[in-house]
Scaffold this motif. Structure first.
Motif, PDB file in Angstrom:
ATOM      1  N   LEU A   2      -2.558  26.193 -30.728  1.00  0.00           N
ATOM      2  CA  LEU A   2      -2.097  26.024 -31.944  1.00  0.00           C
ATOM      3  C   LEU A   2      -3.285  25.703 -33.213  1.00  0.00           C
ATOM      4  O   LEU A   2      -4.029  25.321 -32.822  1.00  0.00           O
ATOM      5  CB  LEU A   2      -1.256  24.378 -31.774  1.00  0.00           C
ATOM      6  N   SER A   3      -2.760  26.123 -34.004  1.00  0.00           N
ATOM      7  CA  SER A   3      -3.554  26.255 -35.441  1.00  0.00           C
ATOM      8  C   SER A   3      -3.656  24.907 -36.010  1.00  0.00           C
ATOM      9  O   SER A   3      -2.784  24.068 -35.677  1.00  0.00           O
ATOM     10  CB  SER A   3      -3.111  27.297 -36.261  1.00  0.00           C
ATOM     11  N   ASP A   4      -4.851  24.658 -36.786  1.00  0.00           N
ATOM     12  CA  ASP A   4      -4.863  23.358 -37.300  1.00  0.00           C
ATOM     13  C   ASP A   4      -3.689  23.132 -38.667  1.00  0.00           C
ATOM     14  O   ASP A   4      -3.397  22.036 -38.610  1.00  0.00           O
ATOM     15  CB  ASP A   4      -6.134  23.427 -37.947  1.00  0.00           C
ATOM     16  N   ASP A   5      -3.261  24.164 -38.968  1.00  0.00           N
ATOM     17  CA  ASP A   5      -2.188  24.124 -40.019  1.00  0.00           C
ATOM     18  C   ASP A   5      -0.794  23.712 -39.320  1.00  0.00           C
ATOM     19  O   ASP A   5      -0.189  22.697 -39.860  1.00  0.00           O
ATOM     20  CB  ASP A   5      -1.726  25.428 -40.511  1.00  0.00           C
ATOM     21  N   ILE A   6      -0.493  24.104 -38.233  1.00  0.00           N
ATOM     22  CA  ILE A   6       0.715  23.618 -37.320  1.00  0.00           C
ATOM     23  C   ILE A   6       0.254  22.274 -36.707  1.00  0.00           C
ATOM     24  O   ILE A   6       1.057  21.426 -36.933  1.00  0.00           O
ATOM     25  CB  ILE A   6       0.979  24.708 -36.090  1.00  0.00           C
ATOM     26  N   ILE A   7      -0.654  21.913 -36.366  1.00  0.00           N
ATOM     27  CA  ILE A   7      -1.111  20.610 -35.787  1.00  0.00           C
ATOM     28  C   ILE A   7      -0.866  19.614 -37.119  1.00  0.00           C
ATOM     29  O   ILE A   7      -0.256  18.340 -36.944  1.00  0.00           O
ATOM     30  CB  ILE A   7      -2.592  20.399 -35.445  1.00  0.00           C
ATOM     31  N   ARG A   8      -1.277  19.953 -38.216  1.00  0.00           N
ATOM     32  CA  ARG A   8      -1.117  19.083 -39.384  1.00  0.00           C
ATOM     33  C   ARG A   8       0.150  18.896 -39.861  1.00  0.00           C
ATOM     34  O   ARG A   8       0.891  17.816 -40.078  1.00  0.00           O
ATOM     35  CB  ARG A   8      -1.959  19.501 -40.522  1.00  0.00           C
ATOM     36  N   LYS A   9       1.037  20.098 -39.901  1.00  0.00           N
ATOM     37  CA  LYS A   9       2.243  20.172 -40.757  1.00  0.00           C
ATOM     38  C   LYS A   9       3.276  19.251 -39.753  1.00  0.00           C
ATOM     39  O   LYS A   9       4.011  18.711 -40.086  1.00  0.00           O
ATOM     40  CB  LYS A   9       2.758  21.638 -40.328  1.00  0.00           C
ATOM     41  N   PHE A  10       3.082  19.318 -38.323  1.00  0.00           N
ATOM     42  CA  PHE A  10       3.872  18.549 -37.442  1.00  0.00           C
ATOM     43  C   PHE A  10       3.508  17.520 -36.874  1.00  0.00           C
ATOM     44  O   PHE A  10       3.780  16.882 -35.781  1.00  0.00           O
ATOM     45  CB  PHE A  10       4.540  19.688 -36.455  1.00  0.00           C
ATOM     46  N   GLN A  11       2.247  17.039 -37.289  1.00  0.00           N
ATOM     47  CA  GLN A  11       1.567  15.809 -37.036  1.00  0.00           C
ATOM     48  C   GLN A  11       1.302  15.456 -35.573  1.00  0.00           C
ATOM     49  O   GLN A  11       1.461  14.548 -34.822  1.00  0.00           O
ATOM     50  CB  GLN A  11       2.612  14.599 -37.571  1.00  0.00           C
ATOM     51  N   LEU A  81       5.618  29.502 -31.329  1.00  0.00           N
ATOM     52  CA  LEU A  81       6.284  30.610 -32.300  1.00  0.00           C
ATOM     53  C   LEU A  81       6.180  30.058 -33.423  1.00  0.00           C
ATOM     54  O   LEU A  81       6.121  31.080 -34.350  1.00  0.00           O
ATOM     55  CB  LEU A  81       7.984  30.332 -31.654  1.00  0.00           C
ATOM     56  N   GLU A  82       6.216  28.763 -34.014  1.00  0.00           N
ATOM     57  CA  GLU A  82       5.812  28.493 -35.270  1.00  0.00           C
ATOM     58  C   GLU A  82       4.595  29.167 -35.981  1.00  0.00           C
ATOM     59  O   GLU A  82       4.292  29.585 -36.909  1.00  0.00           O
ATOM     60  CB  GLU A  82       6.069  26.989 -35.460  1.00  0.00           C
ATOM     61  N   SER A  83       3.528  28.919 -34.704  1.00  0.00           N
ATOM     62  CA  SER A  83       2.445  29.244 -35.230  1.00  0.00           C
ATOM     63  C   SER A  83       2.197  30.839 -35.567  1.00  0.00           C
ATOM     64  O   SER A  83       1.254  31.250 -36.060  1.00  0.00           O
ATOM     65  CB  SER A  83       1.071  28.889 -34.229  1.00  0.00           C
ATOM     66  N   TRP A  84       3.172  31.726 -34.760  1.00  0.00           N
ATOM     67  CA  TRP A  84       3.242  33.229 -34.895  1.00  0.00           C
ATOM     68  C   TRP A  84       4.005  33.617 -36.107  1.00  0.00           C
ATOM     69  O   TRP A  84       4.323  34.654 -36.343  1.00  0.00           O
ATOM     70  CB  TRP A  84       3.664  33.613 -33.655  1.00  0.00           C
ATOM     71  N   GLY A  85       4.713  32.363 -36.949  1.00  0.00           N
ATOM     72  CA  GLY A  85       5.498  32.763 -38.005  1.00  0.00           C
ATOM     73  C   GLY A  85       6.927  32.826 -37.683  1.00  0.00           C
ATOM     74  O   GLY A  85       7.653  33.441 -38.611  1.00  0.00           O
ATOM     75  N   PHE A  86       7.596  32.386 -36.523  1.00  0.00           N
ATOM     76  CA  PHE A  86       8.769  32.363 -36.237  1.00  0.00           C
ATOM     77  C   PHE A  86       9.603  31.036 -36.283  1.00  0.00           C
ATOM     78  O   PHE A  86       8.739  30.215 -35.923  1.00  0.00           O
ATOM     79  CB  PHE A  86       9.019  32.931 -34.770  1.00  0.00           C
TER      80      PHE A  86
END
Length: 163
Positions: A2-11, A81-86
């Motif tokens: 999981l990217s840092d962006d995904i970790i932040r976005k979804f808390q 999937l979210e981290s891959w853009g889906f």
């Protein structure tokens, strides 16, 4: 993965004491209804006892008016999937009557099923197709036997056959 962006976005958080990842679980309106955990050293999820099990990340799909959604069983697969853009949701299993009623009330037009490559995943695929309204498109990604989305690379996932 999981990217840092995904970790932040979804808390997403990490609990050192239990060595597990913590996922806030929200209802379709974005209200926090519980926290779930996944151990980092083995595939074990702990979910709170929900009266009606929510659909993980459905609030994000509804809020952003997303019409094409990838469906999987677990939070970690949806986040991968979210981290891959889906755009993805997780049923926290293979779906309940309440969850299908909820999905049938949305304006999602297409579902891409990404259930695990095991017998439960095959049953989940059949169950989804039987319970979802017939006015939407439903396709399935053929996840290899014994695997789930998180076991794959983005390139491996993209190369899989959609039926």
């Amino acid at each position: 993965k999981l990217s840092d962006d995904i970790i932040r976005k979804f808390q997403i958080k990490y609990d050192k004491r239990t060595q597990s990842i913590i996922f806030p679980v929200r209802d379709e309106l974005g209200r926090l209804v519980g926290l779930s955990r996944r151990a980092i050293y083995y595939k074990r999820f702990e979910l709170p006892k929900f009266v009606n099990k929510p659909i993980y990340l459905l609030d994000n799909i509804i809020k952003n008016h997303i019409r094409k959604v990838y469906v999987c069983e677990s939070q970690i697969n949806a986040l991968t999937l979210e981290s891959w853009g889906f755009n993805a949701i997780a049923l926290l299993g293979t779906g309940s009557k309440y969850q299908y009623e909820l999905l049938n009330s949305t304006d999602i037009l297409q579902y891409i099923l990404c259930f695990d490559g095991d017998e439960a995943g095959k049953k989940g695929d059949d169950k989804f197709r039987k319970n979802i309204k017939k006015t939407v498109f439903v396709n399935s990604v053929q996840i290899p036997k014994g695997k789930d989305v998180n076991d794959l690379t983005k390139e491996e996932f993209i190369s899989l056959q959609i039926v």
